[in-house]
Design a protein around this motif. Structure first.
Motif, PDB file in Angstrom:
ATOM      1  N   UNK A 224      20.351 -22.231 -18.112  1.00 15.77           N
ATOM      2  CA  UNK A 224      20.739 -22.955 -16.898  1.00 15.77           C
ATOM      3  C   UNK A 224      19.522 -23.221 -16.012  1.00 15.77           C
ATOM      4  N   UNK A 225      18.655 -22.217 -15.856  1.00 17.56           N
ATOM      5  CA  UNK A 225      17.463 -22.384 -15.019  1.00 17.56           C
ATOM      6  C   UNK A 225      16.587 -23.524 -15.523  1.00 17.56           C
ATOM      7  N   UNK A 228      18.445 -27.037 -15.324  1.00 16.02           N
ATOM      8  CA  UNK A 228      18.603 -27.395 -13.911  1.00 16.02           C
ATOM      9  C   UNK A 228      17.307 -27.969 -13.340  1.00 16.02           C
ATOM     10  N   UNK A 229      16.210 -27.267 -13.568  1.00 16.00           N
ATOM     11  CA  UNK A 229      14.938 -27.685 -12.970  1.00 16.00           C
ATOM     12  C   UNK A 229      14.366 -28.915 -13.666  1.00 16.00           C
ATOM     13  N   UNK A 230      14.488 -29.001 -14.981  1.00 19.61           N
ATOM     14  CA  UNK A 230      13.938 -30.154 -15.706  1.00 19.61           C
ATOM     15  C   UNK A 230      14.607 -31.445 -15.255  1.00 19.61           C
ATOM     16  N   UNK A 345      15.239 -15.466 -11.378  1.00 20.38           N
ATOM     17  CA  UNK A 345      15.709 -16.851 -11.401  1.00 20.38           C
ATOM     18  C   UNK A 345      14.897 -17.691 -10.412  1.00 20.38           C
ATOM     19  N   UNK A 346      14.654 -17.123  -9.199  1.00 17.29           N
ATOM     20  CA  UNK A 346      13.868 -17.838  -8.204  1.00 17.29           C
ATOM     21  C   UNK A 346      12.449 -18.094  -8.670  1.00 17.29           C
ATOM     22  N   UNK A 347      11.844 -17.105  -9.336  1.00 17.27           N
ATOM     23  CA  UNK A 347      10.480 -17.281  -9.842  1.00 17.27           C
ATOM     24  C   UNK A 347      10.427 -18.328 -10.945  1.00 17.27           C
ATOM     25  N   UNK A 348      11.383 -18.288 -11.851  1.00 16.94           N
ATOM     26  CA  UNK A 348      11.434 -19.294 -12.916  1.00 16.94           C
ATOM     27  C   UNK A 348      11.663 -20.675 -12.319  1.00 16.94           C
ATOM     28  N   UNK A 349      12.593 -20.740 -11.368  1.00 15.50           N
ATOM     29  CA  UNK A 349      12.881 -22.018 -10.717  1.00 15.50           C
ATOM     30  C   UNK A 349      11.648 -22.557 -10.002  1.00 15.50           C
TER      31      UNK A 349
END
Length: 602
Positions: A224-225, A228-230, A345-349
């Motif tokens: 999902x991360x 979502x970001x891509x 999740x925040x760091x990956x995002x």
């Protein structure tokens, strides 16, 4: 995930992890840089501005590259500290949930140690990064200015097809921002990539299956991360793309407006004499309005771009908690696991979103690359312009010199001259016949000329224009120009000032004022004659150098030159018949390339 065993494992492997990632990242960055700087336009632009400085074969040797490697190591250490802090936070919140006061105190102690290391790392990273930026800026400033001044590109660039606007602004502002932006974006990109790998592993470990439309997705949080970001980044790039062009326009429009302001300041007396305030105001307004229009375009585009980014980022704050909440309530996760999931999740995002969030910075950065390399290209084009064949010689010899205008109209055709020691040539002709342009050609400043000129080079020749250039600094600086001020002492300066009828300035040698404004045109012309007396050139070119003087002063100064420098070859451009007595030959330009040389007196 929050027990002491996992923490101990993370702590014991940190040094090996940092070393391994450092080596892998350094090699990866080198490979990526080698590829990108060869196959992309902006990569080649960056290579042109950066590689000569960071190459071990450059003037600074290995120091710049070693500084970069140290900064890279500190950046990777920062990522590892964030990973360890996430485990510390997990353990602390789990201890709170389990009402374990001893474990809570232990993790507080670990936090104190990590926080101390983190503060030291941040400060050291800042210092090293600024060290790189400042030293790089010094080198780049010297490199760009040297290229601009070399072979008179700063002047000859006016005649190129792609003459650049506001080179002064490019040197002052863009040279300052390029190293700083390069370091900031590079550190951010490396930190984002290393964080992405590190926290993806943590997120993968904490992720569980998620049923969607009857299908169970394993490790759903990780997928999902990324998805979502891509998707958000693709949309953001399309929204933000116009910022590149707008940023480039912003630099040019502001520089054009600033130049108009400087012209009013530098010509304030002429504007005031003509009561030209209304016209100048209209000119300034006409250049200011496009600045504001472009600013509004940037603001509106930025609102769209940042608005989209903020919406995506805010949604990312709550998404991991919502997804992990069912597993927490089912007792499959601790509170510390949920908290660490949100952190990971925040760091990956944030890591995946780095290029999206920094798109406006990259847009400005690309504009800086274009402007700096554009200046270098213009300098190269200026140096490639045709010129006369100029070589060292005694006196002045001109062979087959042809001077034309940019539209190919002829001013002088096949001129041949020979002046020996003590000769003096007066160049005359109707206004617009090419007298000044002929002198420019002999100085190799006019690119539309062909032929050969033999004369003394460097300090052996001096060109004195109708309005002599007066540099910033004291009077000795103005007198000795283009040589250093310490070439002359006060006694010599006082003597020549008296000789050229400027005795009222002898008590002001150390005054550092704007002498170009302080001195009248006539005083500036007398200052030019003082330079000739100080430099004692073998050939002197005077372009209407007494036009602001009365005939009596003109006679005094020319008599002074002939008495003090009897062997100097003089080439004067003038209109007065009173100059005939100081010259033994006249070159009259007759128009359409025709010319005639006549003797004035033995």
């Amino acid at each position: 995930m929050g027990d002491g065993l996992n923490w101990s494992t993370e702590w014991s492997t940190s040094i090996m992890w940092i070393a391994g990632v450092f080596v892998a990242t350094a090699i990866g960055c080198a490979v990526i840089a080698a590829v990108v700087t060869r196959i992309t336009v902006w990569g080649r632009q960056f290579r042109r501005l950066a590689f000569p400085y960071f190459s071990p074969r450059g003037e600074a040797g290995w120091r710049p590259l070693l500084s970069v490697l140290l900064l890279l190591l500190l950046t990777i250490t920062s990522v590892r500290l964030n990973v360890l802090l996430s485990y510390q936070s997990n353990g602390m919140y789990t201890a709170l949930q389990q009402l374990d006061a001893g474990a809570f105190a232990r993790f507080l102690g670990i936090f104190a140690i990590l926080a101390t290391i983190y503060v030291v790392q941040v400060l050291l990273s800042y210092f090293i990064q600024q060290l790189i930026v400042i030293r790089w800026r010094v080198w780049l400033n010297d490199h760009i200015i040297g290229d601009w001044l070399g072979d008179r590109a700063y002047h000859r660039g006016r005649f190129t097809r792609s003459a650049v606007d506001n080179p002064d602004q490019r040197i002052q502002e863009d040279v300052a921002s390029f190293p700083d932006d390069s370091a900031t974006l590079a550190v951010g990109a490396v930190g984002a990539l290393v964080s992405l790998v590190s926290f993806t592993i943590i997120l993968w470990q904490l992720s569980g299956p998620l049923p969607i439309f009857g299908t169970e997705i394993p490790r759903a949080m990780t997928f999902i991360a990324y998805v979502y970001v891509i998707i958000a980044s693709v949309i953001a790039f399309r929204v933000g793309r116009p910022l590149i062009r707008l940023s480039f326009l912003n630099e040019g429009l502001n520089a054009s407006f600033r130049y108009a302001l400087v012209r009013v300041r530098d010509n304030s007396e002429n504007v005031a004499f003509h009561r030209g305030e209304e016209v100048e105001g209209n000119t300034l307004s006409s250049r200011f309005r496009p600045v504001i229009d472009n600013m509004w375009a940037i603001v509106l585009r930025t609102v769209k771009f940042q608005g989209f980014n903020l919406a995506i980022s805010q949604a990312a704050e709550v998404a991991p908690v919502l997804i992990q909440a069912p597993r927490y309530f089912a007792g499959q996760l601790t509170l510390g696991d949920v908290q660490q999931t949100a952190t990971a999740f925040g760091q990956v995002h944030d890591s995946l979103s780095f290029f999206r969030n920094a798109y406006d910075q990259f847009a400005s950065y690309r504009a800086v690359l274009d402007r700096l390399t554009g200046l270098l290209d213009a300098d190269a084009e200026a140096r490639a312009l045709p010129s006369v064949w100029l070589e060292e010689g005694e006196g002045l010899e001109v062979h087959d010199l042809t001077v034309r205008l940019p539209d190919d109209r002829s001013l002088v055709d096949s001129l041949d001259l020979t002046l020996t020691t003590g000769d003096a040539l007066l160049v005359t002709g109707a206004s617009g016949s090419g007298k000044t342009t002929l002198l420019r050609s002999m100085a190799d400043l006019w690119p539309y000329a062909t032929g050969a000129v033999r004369r003394p080079l460097d300090d052996g020749a001096l060109f004195l224009s109708q309005q002599p250039y007066v540099p910033l600094g004291g009077l000795c600086t103005a007198l000795a120009y283009p040589q250093p001020a310490d070439r002359i002492d006060d006694e010599q300066a006082i003597r020549v000032l008296r000789q050229v009828q400027l005795p009222h300035l002898v008590d002001r040698l150390d005054d550092e004022v704007d002498w170009a404004r302080e001195l009248s045109p006539g005083e500036q012309q007398r200052l030019g004659f003082a330079r000739i007396l100080i430099m004692r050139p073998r050939v002197a070119f005077l372009d209407e150098a007494t036009s602001a003087l009365d005939e009596g002063l003109e006679h005094t100064l020319y008599t002074l030159l002939r008495d003090e420098l009897p062997d100097c070859v003089l080439v004067s451009v003038g209109h007065r018949n009173t100059l005939d007595q100081f010259h033994n030959e006249r070159l009259e330009l007759l128009g359409d390339g025709r010319w005639q040389v006549t003797a004035l007196h033995p």
